[in-house]
Design an enzyme around this catalytic site. Structure first.
Site, short mmCIF file in Angstrom:
data_model
loop_
_atom_site.label_atom_id
_atom_site.label_comp_id
_atom_site.label_asym_id
_atom_site.label_seq_id
_atom_site.Cartn_x
_atom_site.Cartn_y
_atom_site.Cartn_z
CG HIS A 98 -0.31 0.05 2.54
ND1 HIS A 98 0.27 1.18 3.06
CD2 HIS A 98 -0.18 -0.90 3.50
CE1 HIS A 98 0.74 0.93 4.27
NE2 HIS A 98 0.49 -0.35 4.56
CB CYS A 114 1.68 -3.35 5.28
SG CYS A 114 0.04 -3.96 5.75
#
Length: 236
Positions: A98, A114
């Site tokens: 992301h 992440c």
């Protein structure tokens, strides 16, 4: 507004490799290495899981539910694109590739698990990949092509050096178009410099906003967004 993309099959020969040893992400299409990006990964080695996964969802402007920050907000630490991974038995809601609202964190060991990218870079990647695209996460001293071969992928062509392909290094000026311009417009607007819309087209409104920002920062007010202006804006 949060947009969920309908599932589609990944193209043949399309896959992603993330090497935590170098904090780089490689995108392959048609079995060729297309681009390499700098990324941020887990603060501890165990935080970003290693293995073979898939992109299982694609979301534009995913809210940051923990702190109730809406999607699309400049304060949202998830940026404006989310590529969810089915890592550790999850289904794209825990681990993802992301964007991020702190460009200085990209390249470091900074996340809770992440994979962080510059917003401009993840926008480009989002536009290329489909749901079900394979993602290999590893820690390796080998080249991306060698990692691909070790995971059963036959690749063609030579490796592309990361330094030659950053999507955010180009100069933006009147007439420029694309995701990088959209990100510029979003940042300018968030700082109070209206670009008369966020449409990805560097027109008179964007040029005027850039000049006003440059003047306020005592930079050369030429309306051209080069390295100095990008740095002042927090863009890379």
């Amino acid at each position: 507004m949060v947009l969920f993309e309908a599932p589609a099959m990944a193209a043949s020969g399309e896959f992603i490799i993330i090497n935590k040893s170098t904090n780089q992400l490689a995108y392959y299409n048609n079995s060729k290495l297309v681009k390499v990006f700098k990324v941020g990964t887990g603060r501890k080695a165990s935080y970003t899981p290693e293995g073979k996964f898939k992109i299982v969802n694609k979301i534009v402007n995913r809210p940051y539910y923990k702190d109730k920050i809406p999607g699309g907000s400049p304060k949202n630490p998830l940026g404006n694109r989310w590529l969810g991974l089915n890592a550790n038995g999850t289904w794209g809601t825990t681990y993802a590739i992301h964007g991020n609202n702190n460009s200085k964190s990209i390249g470091g060991y900074v996340s809770g698990g992440c994979i962080r990218m510059y917003n401009n870079d993840v926008q480009w990647l989002y536009s290329q990949v489909e749901v079900n695209t394979p993602v290999i996460i590893t820690s390796s001293k080998n080249s991306f092509n060698a990692i691909a071969a070790a995971n059963g992928y036959k690749v063609t062509g030579s490796a592309v050096p990361a330094a030659s392909v950053p999507t955010t290094s180009t100069i933006l000026k009147k007439g420029s178009k694309g995701p990088a311009v959209k990100e510029l417009q979003r940042v300018l607007t968030s700082k109070g410099y209206s670009t008369n819309g966020i449409d990805g087209v560097f027109g008179p409104g964007t040029e005027a906003a850039v000049k006003k920002f440059q003047k306020a920062k005592k930079l050369k007010a030429d309306g051209v967004v080069g390295p100095t202006t990008k740095k002042a804006l927090g863009l890379k």
